[in-house]
Motif scaffolding. Structure first.
Motif, PDB file in Angstrom:
ATOM      1  N   VAL A   1      -6.592  -7.570   3.602  1.00  0.00           N
ATOM      2  CA  VAL A   1      -5.265  -7.508   2.954  1.00  0.00           C
ATOM      3  C   VAL A   1      -5.242  -8.473   1.768  1.00  0.00           C
ATOM      4  O   VAL A   1      -4.811  -8.127   0.656  1.00  0.00           O
ATOM      5  CB  VAL A   1      -4.132  -7.875   3.963  1.00  0.00           C
TER       6      VAL A   1
ATOM      7  N   TYR B   1      -3.617   1.254   3.438  1.00  0.00           N
ATOM      8  CA  TYR B   1      -2.942   0.460   4.483  1.00  0.00           C
ATOM      9  C   TYR B   1      -3.984  -0.059   5.477  1.00  0.00           C
ATOM     10  O   TYR B   1      -4.635   0.713   6.174  1.00  0.00           O
ATOM     11  CB  TYR B   1      -1.886   1.322   5.176  1.00  0.00           C
TER      12      TYR B   1
ATOM     13  N   PRO C   1       0.833  -1.206   0.000  1.00  0.00           N
ATOM     14  CA  PRO C   1       0.000   0.000   0.000  1.00  0.00           C
ATOM     15  C   PRO C   1       0.870   1.260   0.000  1.00  0.00           C
ATOM     16  O   PRO C   1       1.981   1.231   0.524  1.00  0.00           O
ATOM     17  CB  PRO C   1      -0.781  -0.112   1.307  1.00  0.00           C
TER      18      PRO C   1
ATOM     19  N   PRO D   1       0.525 -10.133   7.645  1.00  0.00           N
ATOM     20  CA  PRO D   1       0.248  -9.901   6.227  1.00  0.00           C
ATOM     21  C   PRO D   1       1.304 -10.492   5.283  1.00  0.00           C
ATOM     22  O   PRO D   1       0.968 -11.011   4.228  1.00  0.00           O
ATOM     23  CB  PRO D   1       0.244  -8.377   6.082  1.00  0.00           C
TER      24      PRO D   1
ATOM     25  N   TYR E   1      -2.383  -8.818  13.123  1.00  0.00           N
ATOM     26  CA  TYR E   1      -3.631  -8.467  12.444  1.00  0.00           C
ATOM     27  C   TYR E   1      -4.740  -9.457  12.823  1.00  0.00           C
ATOM     28  O   TYR E   1      -4.466 -10.632  13.068  1.00  0.00           O
ATOM     29  CB  TYR E   1      -3.418  -8.490  10.916  1.00  0.00           C
TER      30      TYR E   1
HETATM   31  N1  ADE Z   1       0.171  -5.675   2.481  1.00  0.00           N
HETATM   32  C1  ADE Z   1       1.001  -5.882   3.501  1.00  0.00           C
HETATM   33  N2  ADE Z   1       0.606  -5.189   4.575  1.00  0.00           N
HETATM   34  C2  ADE Z   1      -0.520  -4.532   4.244  1.00  0.00           C
HETATM   35  C3  ADE Z   1      -1.400  -3.675   4.937  1.00  0.00           C
HETATM   36  N3  ADE Z   1      -1.223  -3.352   6.207  1.00  0.00           N
HETATM   37  N4  ADE Z   1      -2.431  -3.176   4.256  1.00  0.00           N
HETATM   38  C4  ADE Z   1      -2.609  -3.520   2.975  1.00  0.00           C
HETATM   39  N5  ADE Z   1      -1.834  -4.327   2.283  1.00  0.00           N
HETATM   40  C5  ADE Z   1      -0.791  -4.851   2.898  1.00  0.00           C
END
Ligand code: ADE
Length: 350
Positions: free
Chosen positions: A201, A40, A34, A229, A193
């Motif tokens: 994501v 993000y 992002p 992620p 996350y």
């Molecule tokens: N890819 C890796 N981290 C991310 C995030 N926090 N938001 C969106 N895409 C991602």
């Protein structure tokens, strides 16, 4: 700190340093990174505080305070630094502490910066003492001290550096020296996350990479990505390959689960190393406590991999516990492996 730099002519002030200037549009990998706060996903409190700092810096027309991000690998510390640079409208230079071994490495990179630019140093806890001491006045008062020439004719040079922002990232905030930590105005921990966030994501990544996947597929991958992620984005590509080769199909929940089983990633995202670690503590050390060095030696892994890669998620998931005498497997850990603790077995025969 005075650096006796007889070879200051070797200081590289050009841009061909160990630092990489990120061009987020160039590489395929970076196309899924992002670029803005809107893109993000997750870390919402952190994003909110950072947006305020950025807006304030822009209003004051000054550079933003130095920042330190810490937390387990793969949670997006480098990505976040790129987003901040983009939101500030400034350039970012990326390097890591092991690349700044000699005084001239850090001096060169500091002297190559332009006003307002961001210097990102990954694994900042690994900076050596000399590099740290060069950084202190640069961070605080924007100058570096150097001594040039040979013994008799030495001259002390105080060299100004442009007002820059240092963003440091580390998986081990505790290993950072106190004086270095104190020079960061903004210090934040990145959190694992949630499943929902990882699904978002993954949906974003799938769209960018033109991967067709349904909601169950997203959910299956998110569940096994241990809150990270980077892992989710890696797994979706492996699952895409499996769906294509075995089924010539888009991804659904069943296919995703099959592919992840084949990769030996279990229902909660543990891989074979995680499971071996739990089994080792249970079977060889009666559930612990046992020291990290002993665990690492028995698994033929280095302590750093266990501490930085394996452990944070096992701790967060409550599968192991840290005690002053070493690591222990929690009742959850036993349950996950379907093993009954010895004490309970004994009580069955009481
Ligand atoms: N890819 C890796 N981290 C991310 C995030 N926090 N938001 C969106 N895409 C991602």
């Amino acid at each position: 700190m005075i650096i006796n730099s007889d070879d200051d002519k070797n200081i590289n002030t050009s841009n061909q340093l160990d630092a990489k200037e990120i061009d987020f549009d160039k590489s395929f990998e970076s196309s899924i990174r992002p670029k803005t706060f809107d893109d993000y996903i997750g870390q919402s409190e952190l994003k909110e505080t950072l947006s305020i700092s950025i807006e304030s810096a822009k209003k004051r027309e000054q550079s933003i305070d130095h920042m330190l991000f810490y937390g387990p690998p793969g949670l997006g510390k480098t990505t976040l630094a790129g987003v901040i640079a983009n939101e500030m409208g400034v350039n970012i230079k990326i390097t890591s502490a092991p690349a700044l071994e000699r005084p001239r490495d850090i001096i060169g990179i500091l002297m190559s910066l332009k006003a307002g630019e961001i210097l990102f140093i990954d694994e900042i806890h690994r900076l050596n003492k000399v590099a740290e001491e060069i950084l202190y006045p640069a961070m605080e008062d924007f100058f570096i001290d150097m001594m040039t020439g040979k013994s008799q004719g030495t001259k002390n040079l105080r060299i100004p550096v442009p007002k820059f922002t240092l963003i440091g990232a580390t998986t081990k905030a505790g290993s950072l020296s106190g004086p270095l930590r104190d020079r960061f105005g903004i210090i934040h921990r990145l959190e694992f996350y949630t499943i929902q966030e990882l699904m978002q994501v993954l949906a974003r990544t799938a769209k960018i990479l033109d991967i067709k996947i349904d909601k169950d597929g997203l959910n299956a991958i998110a569940r096994r990505s241990r809150g990270t992620p980077r892992i989710a984005n890696r797994l979706i590509k492996r699952v895409r390959d499996y769906a294509l080769v075995r089924y010539d199909s888009d991804i659904n929940g069943t296919i995703a689960n099959e592919a992840l089983d084949l990769l030996k990633i279990d229902q909660v995202g543990l891989n074979s190393m995680d499971r071996n670690l739990l089994k080792l503590i249970i079977e060889k050390y009666d559930g612990g406590p046992v020291g990290i060095e002993t665990i690492a030696a028995a698994l033929c892994e280095d302590v750093k991999t266990i501490e930085d890669v394996c452990e944070p998620y096992l701790l967060q998931a409550g599968l192991i516990l840290r005690t002053p005498r070493g690591r222990k497997v929690s009742p959850e850990g036993y349950r996950l492996l379907n093993i009954v603790p010895n004490t309970m077995q004994a009580s069955l025969f009481d």
